[in-house]
Scaffold this motif. Structure first.
Motif, PDB file in Angstrom:
ATOM      1  N   VAL A  68      68.080  32.375 -58.790  1.00 59.96           N
ATOM      2  CA  VAL A  68      68.255  31.026 -58.243  1.00 59.96           C
ATOM      3  C   VAL A  68      68.864  30.145 -59.328  1.00 59.96           C
ATOM      4  CG1 VAL A  68      67.130  29.063 -57.155  1.00 59.96           C
ATOM      5  CG2 VAL A  68      66.275  31.364 -56.739  1.00 59.96           C
ATOM      6  N   TYR A  69      70.001  29.538 -59.018  1.00 63.78           N
ATOM      7  CA  TYR A  69      70.712  28.662 -59.937  1.00 63.78           C
ATOM      8  C   TYR A  69      70.768  27.257 -59.327  1.00 63.78           C
ATOM      9  CZ  TYR A  69      72.300  33.189 -61.710  1.00 63.78           C
ATOM     10  OH  TYR A  69      72.346  34.466 -62.192  1.00 63.78           O
ATOM     11  N   CYS A  70      70.898  26.273 -60.180  1.00 65.74           N
ATOM     12  CA  CYS A  70      70.939  24.874 -59.736  1.00 65.74           C
ATOM     13  C   CYS A  70      72.229  24.223 -60.230  1.00 65.74           C
ATOM     14  CB  CYS A  70      69.721  24.109 -60.260  1.00 65.74           C
ATOM     15  SG  CYS A  70      69.694  22.365 -59.773  1.00 65.74           S
ATOM     16  N   ARG A  71      72.909  23.532 -59.305  1.00 69.78           N
ATOM     17  CA  ARG A  71      74.113  22.792 -59.674  1.00 69.78           C
ATOM     18  C   ARG A  71      73.946  21.337 -59.258  1.00 69.78           C
ATOM     19  NH1 ARG A  71      80.498  24.028 -58.192  1.00 69.78           N
ATOM     20  NH2 ARG A  71      81.331  22.752 -59.904  1.00 69.78           N
ATOM     21  N   VAL A  72      74.120  20.443 -60.201  1.00 71.02           N
ATOM     22  CA  VAL A  72      73.954  19.009 -59.967  1.00 71.02           C
ATOM     23  C   VAL A  72      75.342  18.386 -59.868  1.00 71.02           C
ATOM     24  CG1 VAL A  72      72.915  16.878 -60.796  1.00 71.02           C
ATOM     25  CG2 VAL A  72      71.810  19.067 -61.289  1.00 71.02           C
ATOM     26  N   ARG A  73      75.637  17.802 -58.738  1.00 68.88           N
ATOM     27  CA  ARG A  73      76.934  17.157 -58.559  1.00 68.88           C
ATOM     28  C   ARG A  73      76.924  15.760 -59.174  1.00 68.88           C
ATOM     29  NH1 ARG A  73      78.829  14.730 -53.035  1.00 68.88           N
ATOM     30  NH2 ARG A  73      79.965  13.537 -54.592  1.00 68.88           N
ATOM     31  N   PRO A  74      78.068  15.245 -59.569  1.00 68.79           N
ATOM     32  CA  PRO A  74      78.096  13.883 -60.132  1.00 68.79           C
ATOM     33  C   PRO A  74      77.890  12.838 -59.049  1.00 68.79           C
ATOM     34  CG  PRO A  74      80.309  14.811 -60.023  1.00 68.79           C
ATOM     35  CD  PRO A  74      79.383  15.915 -59.634  1.00 68.79           C
ATOM     36  N   VAL A  91      72.321  20.006 -55.533  1.00 73.79           N
ATOM     37  CA  VAL A  91      71.542  18.778 -55.371  1.00 73.79           C
ATOM     38  C   VAL A  91      72.423  17.587 -55.695  1.00 73.79           C
ATOM     39  CG1 VAL A  91      69.291  19.807 -55.823  1.00 73.79           C
ATOM     40  CG2 VAL A  91      70.661  19.006 -57.740  1.00 73.79           C
ATOM     41  N   ASN A  92      72.135  16.500 -54.987  1.00 69.58           N
ATOM     42  CA  ASN A  92      72.797  15.229 -55.229  1.00 69.58           C
ATOM     43  C   ASN A  92      71.796  14.321 -55.937  1.00 69.58           C
ATOM     44  OD1 ASN A  92      74.250  12.844 -55.165  1.00 69.58           O
ATOM     45  ND2 ASN A  92      74.978  13.153 -53.071  1.00 69.58           N
ATOM     46  N   PRO A  93      72.096  13.835 -57.138  1.00 74.32           N
ATOM     47  CA  PRO A  93      71.084  13.086 -57.910  1.00 74.32           C
ATOM     48  C   PRO A  93      70.832  11.666 -57.429  1.00 74.32           C
ATOM     49  CG  PRO A  93      73.138  13.174 -59.122  1.00 74.32           C
ATOM     50  CD  PRO A  93      73.350  14.012 -57.889  1.00 74.32           C
ATOM     51  N   LYS A  94      71.471  11.222 -56.355  1.00 75.75           N
ATOM     52  CA  LYS A  94      71.254   9.834 -55.934  1.00 75.75           C
ATOM     53  C   LYS A  94      69.847   9.658 -55.397  1.00 75.75           C
ATOM     54  CE  LYS A  94      73.199  10.389 -51.273  1.00 75.75           C
ATOM     55  NZ  LYS A  94      74.217   9.902 -50.336  1.00 75.75           N
TER      56      LYS A  94
END
Length: 849
Positions: free
Chosen positions: A28-34, A413-416
């Motif tokens: 399982v990997y996590c990518r955080v979009r700007p 994931v979207n950090p907003k």
């Protein structure tokens, strides 16, 4: 030639302790979009390359301590906002493509809320190709020169592949090319500029250790799962403007190897990255997207792009594909772009959009449930059924979780701050998924043919492709010939130049021949040495083979001996089993008979007990009846005799009083009422008469002075001034009768005072014997009564009645209240010749614990 058929490789049965016993967790990997805007509030922070931290945004509910809650989640690797597509591909997808080329399956899916960058991660954007085009580019870079000709492999509807010979493949190609609108894309077409920038990958990537003695074929398919129905995005439906047909949903089926597949799904053979992505783009246009409150182009379905790689070895000559279907290997890489999980109150969905969101959330919830059950079965050792069939998504990929390949998940994931609650649920699901382990896939079997067949065939077959011949190379190394045209008879230069050039060529040819001879001699020597080495190795190998054959023959003999022994033991076991069966049958019969006898005895015993109980009840009832009858008769007789005795005693007393009484003149007797009025209450302690000498008190000695007595004097007794006072030596004086005093004595005396009929105090000494009872206590049998009474000389008259006068207020005298003065029960009993008897029951003695 009849085409050979192959099938998807099933999971081989391997004994315990093999490689399949090894398991790997789901990666399982996590990518955080700007963030979309720099001034947006952020709720997700990347701590390091494996950990992210969630902060509770402003305005959300605080935790119990009053502080904002911060939660950290760990992943295999975390990719921040500045991560490129190339970096993500190298870590996540590159190993899956390498496994695909080496015959292993793989599953890669993106998961997250709507607008978190799942489709961008999978597909990419112009100039930034995603994982899908990079996977295709790596596949064709690795097998580009080893691909089979088109239609050598042909898919069927049973999740397997058919192999056609070169002639059948050629006829198939000609037939397809003759069609006006061929379905299969051609590599000669110009790339669509709409997606040309997406597949223009600058970074060259290639798999290592590709099998050069095999040919490969690539087939792609593209489906979507919409409202829990499966649709084929590559299916060509004839367009009917009058009555357009809606797309037909497909069914999931299971092949003979228990692998799930979509029945009737279109599989297109592609030969380049451009062709494959063109097929993908054609299906992408049919995918269902909609404009929601959260995303302008929100995916309303789960899309699955399957890349199937077919691998077949070349024959021993290295010319054609081996026509043995057992040697065919089919591996598959599934790239899944899941629809975004979302809350309907945030998307403002209505109607069809609301139903779509419900089905999306339901399928994702089923995926989460399957992960939780798998984790529980693996961690707790349970065997709960995994609900794969509750959703088409989980049912399609159940083979991957059962050990058919590697599984990788990218959590986007979207950090907003607005997506905080949805991101929290996504993180929890990822945490559960990381604890699920999938069996490691086994390596493919080696075909057993000699490696290097393709290269030897190319050398043996001469030129390959457009390479020049060896003779052409040699001729080009000679000096060019001058012009041989003679224009004048007196020309003396042309022939000498020609002769000189020919002599140079001849000399060069001779030198080359000499060099060739030398090299041939050297090569012959090397070849002879190689032959000797090969011969020595063959002899060595032959010796080893002979030794192995001897060992094998010995093992065969041992196996035959063990087989004979095994047959003998099996025969003995069969006999023992038959004997055991007979004994078990006898045992069951005996047990049944024993149970029958036991039941019979139990019934007889029960009947006996019931009869005994009945008889005992009858005896008890009869005994009680006669005891009561006897007691009634005895009591009646005693009462009758007692009444007669009292009558006689009364007559004797009256007679005695008449005889002993003097006969003066009888004064007039006042009435009872007047006597009561004139009677003055006697003092409890009257003063002594003056001028009278004191009288010494005389003590009457008890008749049984030798016995030990219990002198029971209640505290309410009044001390009288009678001359005769009872005196018992060695007596135990008590105010309340108790068991301890009764246990030490043989006699008992109760001092009882009451008011007589003439108003004087009458003291009665009630005597009795002490007996031990069966219960361990003491009982008193009263035997006689002594009476001490004072009379006034002036008012001494015989009374006709012995009953005590009534009190003026209508109450009984307090002197007769024996119950308040004694702590034990007293009952009248006839048994003494002296009159009425009393029986005293003391409390039983308590045993010390």
């Amino acid at each position: 030639m009849k085409p050979a058929r192959t099938k998807t490789p099933r999971k081989p049965l391997v004994k315990k302790g093999s490689q399949t016993s090894l398991k790997d967790p789901v990666g399982v990997y996590c990518r955080v979009r700007p963030l979309s805007f720099p001034d947006q509030e952020c709720c997700i922070e990347v701590i390091n390359n494996t950990t992210v931290q969630l902060h509770t945004p402003e305005g959300y509910r605080l935790n119990r301590n009053g502080d904002y809650k911060e939660t950290q989640y760990s992943f295999k690797q975390v990719f921040g906002t500045h991560t490129t597509q190339k970096e993500l591909f190298d870590v996540v997808a590159n190993p899956l493509v390498d496994d695909l080329i080496h015959g292993k399956n793989g599953l890669l899916f993106t998961y997250g809320v709507t607008g978190s960058g799942k489709t961008y991660t999978m597909t990419g954007s112009p100039g930034e190709g995603g994982l899908l085009p990079r996977c295709l580019d790596m596949i064709f870079n690795s097998i580009g020169s080893f691909q089979a000709k088109r239609y050598v492999f042909k898919s069927n509807d049973r999740n397997s592949m058919d192999i056609q010979c070169e002639v059948d493949a050629l006829l198939e190609r000609q037939k397809r090319e003759a069609m006006p609108n061929p379905k299969t894309p051609s590599s000669k077409r110009q790339v669509d500029p709409e997606f040309a920038d997406m597949i223009n990958v600058q970074d060259f990537c290639k798999a290592e250790e590709v099998d050069e003695d095999s040919v490969y074929g690539v087939f792609v398919s593209y489906i979507e799962i919409y409202n829990n129905y499966i649709y084929d995005l590559l299916e060509e439906v004839p367009f009917d403007p009058i009555r357009p047909k809606p797309p037909q949903s497909k069914l999931l089926r299971e092949d003979k190897n228990h692998n799930m597949y979509v029945a009737g799904c279109t599989e297109v053979e592609v030969k380049s990255t451009e062709e494959a992505f063109e097929v993908f783009w054609r299906g992408q246009k049919k995918r269902r997207i909609a404009n929601t409150h959260l995303n302008r182009e929100s995916s309303r379905s789960h899309s699955v792009f399957n890349i199937k790689l077919v691998q077949a070895p070349l024959d021993a000559d290295g010319d054609n594909v081996l026509q043995e279907k057992e040697q065919i290997t089919i591996s598959q890489l599934s790239l899944v772009d899941l629809a975004g999980s979302e809350r309907t109150n945030r998307t403002k969905a209505e109607g069809n959009r609301l139903r779509e969101a419900g089905n999306i959330n339901q399928s994702l919830m089923t995926l989460r449930t399957c992960m939780e059950v798998l984790r529980e079965n693996q961690m707790c050792g349970t065997n709960k059924m995994v609900p794969y069939r509750d959703s088409k998504l989980t049912h399609l990929f159940k083979n991957y979780f059962d050990g058919e390949g590697k599984v990788r998940m990218i959590v986007c994931v979207n950090p907003k701050a607005e997506d905080y609650e949805e991101s929290l649920q996504v993180m929890r699901f990822a945490e559960v998924t990381q604890e699920v382990e999938v069996a490691r896939p086994v390596d493919k079997a080696i075909c057993g043919l000699t490696p290097g067949r393709r290269y030897r065939n190319q050398v043996r077959g001469g030129p390959v492709g457009d390479e020049p011949l060896v003779t052409e190379v040699v001729l080009q190394s000679f000096p060019p010939l001058p012009s041989c045209e003679i224009l004048d008879v007196n020309d003396e230069q042309t022939l000498p130049r020609l002769i000189e050039a020919l002599e140079k060529r001849h000399h060069l040819r001779q030198m080359m021949i000499d060099e060739f001879n030398k090299q041939s001699i050297t090569f012959k020597a090397l070849l002879q040495e190689f032959d000797n080495t090969v011969l020595n190795k063959e002899n060595y190998i032959q010796g080893k083979l002979n030794e192995k054959e001897k060992v094998i023959s010995g093992q065969k003999l041992e196996i035959e001996r063990l087989e004979k022994k095994n047959k003998t033991l099996e025969y003995k076991i069969e006999i023992l089993e038959k004997t055991t069966t007979i004994y078990e049958e006898d045992k069951r019969n005996l047990q049944q008979e024993l149970e029958t006898q036991n039941q019979k005895l139990q019934r007889q015993f029960s009947d006996k007990r019931r009869l005994e109980a009945r008889l005992q009840g009858m005896v008890t009832e009869t005994t009680m009846k006669w005891e009561k009858e006897c007691e009634r008769r005895v009591a009646a007789k005693q009462l009758e005799m007692q009444n007669k005795l009292w009558v006689k005693d009364e007559k004797l007393k009256q007679l005695k009083a008449i005889v002993t009484e003097p006969k003066p003149e009888k004064p007039e007797r006042p009435s009872r009422e007047r006597d009561r009025e004139k009677v003055t209450p006697r003092s409890v302690s009257p003063s002594p008469v003056p001028n009278v000498p004191p009288i010494r008190l005389r003590h009457r000695r008890s008749r049984s002075a030798g016995d030990r007595w219990v002198d029971h004097k209640p505290a309410s007794n009044v001390q009288t001034e009678t001359v005769m006072q009872p005196h018992v030596p060695h007596a135990i004086t008590v105010s309340v009768a108790n068991e301890k005093a009764l246990a030490k004595c043989e006699k008992y005396m109760l001092t009882h005072q009451e008011l007589a009929s003439d108003g004087e105090i009458e003291t009665k000494l009630i005597k009795g014997d002490v007996y031990k009872t069966r219960g361990g206590g003491q009982s008193v049998q009263f035997t006689e009564i002594e009476t001490l009474k004072q009379e006034s000389p002036t008012g001494r008259k015989r009374r006709s009645s012995t009953a005590a006068p009534a009190q003026p207020d209508g109450t009984e005298s307090e002197w007769t209240d024996i119950e308040t003065r004694c702590a034990v029960a007293v009952e009248m009993r006839a048994g003494s010749q002296l009159g009425p008897g009393y029986q005293h029951h003391a409390q039983p003695k308590r045993k010390k614990p």
